[in-house]
Structure formats: structure tokens, C-alpha cells
Design an enzyme around this catalytic site. Structure first.
Site, mmCIF file in Angstrom:
data_model
loop_
_atom_site.group_PDB
_atom_site.id
_atom_site.type_symbol
_atom_site.label_atom_id
_atom_site.label_comp_id
_atom_site.label_asym_id
_atom_site.label_seq_id
_atom_site.Cartn_x
_atom_site.Cartn_y
_atom_site.Cartn_z
ATOM 1 C CG HIS A 53 -0.370 0.206 2.524
ATOM 2 N ND1 HIS A 53 -0.109 -0.823 3.399
ATOM 3 C CD2 HIS A 53 0.025 1.333 3.157
ATOM 4 C CE1 HIS A 53 0.416 -0.344 4.509
ATOM 5 N NE2 HIS A 53 0.508 0.964 4.389
ATOM 6 C CG ASP A 95 -0.177 -4.088 2.682
ATOM 7 O OD1 ASP A 95 0.107 -3.579 1.591
ATOM 8 O OD2 ASP A 95 -0.401 -3.415 3.714
ATOM 9 C CB SER A 107 3.263 1.708 5.945
ATOM 10 O OG SER A 107 2.021 1.762 6.575
#
Length: 352
Positions: A72, A102, A182
Site C-alpha cells: 500500500h 500487503d 508502513s
């Protein structure tokens, strides 16, 4: 005047070296040591598209510039710029993505001599163990936070790129993780990467960290990364069922895909999967997460019961394998409720 003057003598402020030396030379097994070691293999990733962009973190895997991050972070497309620990920048291109996990691998252009991260084993983690998170929260590169492993095998439902559901058994930590973290490393006190920071729980009153962060275990992430580097595509295990939450927990099978691993093992619609190995199944999402943590084509043991949870039997299943080109999509009704999990990438508003 901030400091009183001494009568006639030269008085001033003096500084002293630390008595133990630990503030200067980090000792193995400390947060300082872990941060220093892992920071040399952690990079900042900025993605800018025509109208928007994102910022996240990555983990260096090789001296020539393979970097592991979250899908993402880079999935929206655009120009990828990577800032190295020494402040220099490189452009990068996408090697491959794994939407179901992911995860993504990018390759820096013209890179050499980078310091690869030392990867540990998430299978050896224990609840209460100290960990360190490194990343670029809100664009603040190289930020270090510390905490503990709060729980293991926590089932996480998060909305991935393009709204696709991503379900995994995560490492829960109270180390502060915020927007921009992230794709960054969660490391043990030996400085070994044991997870990839991916999602946080937020609520309507607080959009940032509330002490509930989650990382993808490195045992899974390293397998996926190796496959992406070697072939550009990752694989995922396949059981071959759709289902719903059971009335008293567990997962009820709605349908079995013909020719799938479940079909070959004799699983039937209406039956309930109670355990995967020795671990209880609490919901259909939990079943998906537990299956996903296995290696494709591996053998697992399921405890299967009737719709009421009785007449339990043991079933050995050899999982199938399929290319990971789309996220897991079990029964869509499971994802219609509001999801408290969010992905902590730093969104940026682009110029029009």
C-alpha cells in the site's frame, strides 16, 4: 540572568562522560544497539503521482538495492524516491507485489554497497519481549520507538490497496507506529528484523497511535520477498473454501471449490473448521489468516466438526498454491462492517 556569577572566580558549566559508557557505546541487547544496527538498513520511501502520493519506510535486503516494503506504500503508482540512511536519494522501480500479504519489493537504481538488514525469526518471539520500531512517521525519517510484543498470531483485517481485504496473523506491539511507518522494520534487541510494520488500530477519537500496532511476521515476509526477487511474483497457500463465522466461533464452510485442497481432503459445505493444527479458529477471517501463514503445498491438520460443533474429526490437508495477484476475497459480507484497522502510510496531497 540564567546562571549566578561566582564571586571573583571563573565558574561555569561542566560536562562529564557517562560513568558506564553505555550512552556512547551501545551494548548488545539494548534499544540503543538495536536502533543503531537496524537504522543503517532502513530507508524512507516517497511516492508521488500526478495528484497524490504517499510516504513510507523500507528495509534493505541486498547491497545492490532490493528493498522490502508494504504494497500500500507503492501500490498507487508514481515516481518512487528512496532516501538512504546517509541522506542521499535514489529513484526506484517496482520488482513485484504481493497484495494478499500487503508486501512489495522495489529495486533502487544505481545502488551499491548498501547494508542489508539482518533478518531474524518471528517463530522464536515471545509475548513481553522488547522490540524496536523504525520508520518515518509524519515524514520524520529515522524515528525510533520501543515497546514490547503485546500478542502473537493476532488476526488482523485491513483494507489494502484498491480496497482489497488483507488478512494476516500479526505481531501486536505497543511500540509507537504512526503514519509513515508502513513497511518499516520491527526488530528485536539484537537488531534483527522480526516483522514489517503494516497496520494500526485507530478509533473515531484518535487517528494516530493508541498503542495497538501490528507487523507482518518476518518468516512470512522473507518467503514472499524471496519469491518476488527471484520471479517477480509471489505465491500464497490455497485451501479452497468460502465461508462465514460459525454460530459459536470457528468457521463454517459455505462452499468448496471443486478440485481444491479442501475438496481433495473431503471437506463439505456446512461443516465447521474448529482448529488449524493445535490453534483454535475463532472466525472465518481467523481461518484465512492461519492458512495464509503456511507455506504453499505444505501439509496441515484441521479439526473439522458438523454445523453444531459435534462429531469432530481430524483431516490432513495438503494446501494448494496459487500466484498472489489479488488479495484474498472470502465472503464479502465479512467486510461490510467498519474496520478499525488502518494502514499507517503517510498520504500526501498532490498539486493539480
Amino acid at each position: 540572568m540564567l546562571i549566578a556569577e561566582g564571586g571573583g572566580t571563573n565558574s561555569g558549566i561542566t560536562q562529564h562522560d557517562p560513568v558506564t559508557g553505555t550512552q556512547v557505546n551501545a551494548q548488545v541487547g539494548t534499544v540503543q544497539f538495536a536502533a543503531g544496527k537496524a537504522s543503517s538498513s532502513t530507508v524512507d520511501i516517497t511516492v508521488r503521482g500526478a495528484r497524490s502520493g504517499s510516504e513510507g519506510t523500507g528495509v534493505v535486503l541486498s547491497p545492490d538495492g532490493y528493498v522490502l516494503t508494504n504494497n500500500h506504500v507503492i501500490g498507487s503508482g508514481g515516481e518512487i524516491t528512496v532516501t538512504l540512511p546517509d541522506g542521499t536519494t535514489r529513484t526506484a522501480s517496482v520488482v513485484g507485489t504481493s497484495p494478499s500479504y500487503d508486501l512489495a519489493v522495489i529495486k533502487l537504481n544505481g545502488a551499491s554497497g548498501l547494508t542489508p538488514a539482518e533478518l531474524g525469526k518471528s517463530s522464536t518471539l515471545a509475548v513481553g519481549q522488547s522490540v524496536v520500531a523504525i520508520g518515518s512517521p509524519l515524514g520524520l525519517e529515522g524515528t525510533v520507538t520501543s515497546g514490547i510484543v503485546s500478542a502473537l498470531n493476532r488476526t488482523v483485517d485491513v483494507q489494502g490497496e484498491n480496497g482489497q481485504p488483507v488478512i494476516y496473523n500479526g505481531i501486536q506491539t505497543d511500540a509507537s507506529i504512526n503514519s509513515g511507518n508502513s513497511g518499516g522494520p520491527l526488530v528485536n534487541l539484537d537488531g534483527q528484523v522480526i516483522g514489517i510494520n503494516t497496520s494500526i488500530v485507530s478509533n473515531s477519537k484518535a487517528s494516530g497511535n493508541i498503542g495497538l500496532g501490528f507487523a507482518i511476521p518476518i518468516d512470512t515476509a522473507s518467503r514472499v520477498a524471496n519469491e518476488l526477487i527471484n520471479g517477480g511474483v509471489a505465491t500464497k497457500p490455497q485451501l479452497g473454501v468460502t465461508g462465514t463465522n460459525g454460530q459459536s466461533g470457528a468457521a463454517t464452510i459455505s462452499s468448496v471449490v471443486p478440485g481444491s485442497a479442501a475438496d481433495k481432503a473431503g471437506l463439505k459445505a456446512g461443516e465447521t473448521i474448529v482448529k488449524v493444527g493445535n490453534r483454535a479458529v475463532s472466525s472465518f477471517s481467523d481461518l484465512v489468516a492461519q492458512i495464509s501463514s503456511n507455506v504453499p503445498a505444505s501439509k496441515i491438520n484441521l479439526t473439522v466438526a458438523d454445523s453444531a460443533g459435534g462429531n469432530q474429526r481430524q483431516v490432513e490437508v495438503t494446501l494448494g498454491s496459487e500466484q498472489d495477484k489479488a488479495a484474498e476475497t472470502p465472503d464479502d459480507s465479512l467486510f461490510q462492517q467498519q474496520n478499525p484497522y488502518t494502514s499507517p502510510d503517510g498520504g500526501m496531497q498532490g498539486e493539480r
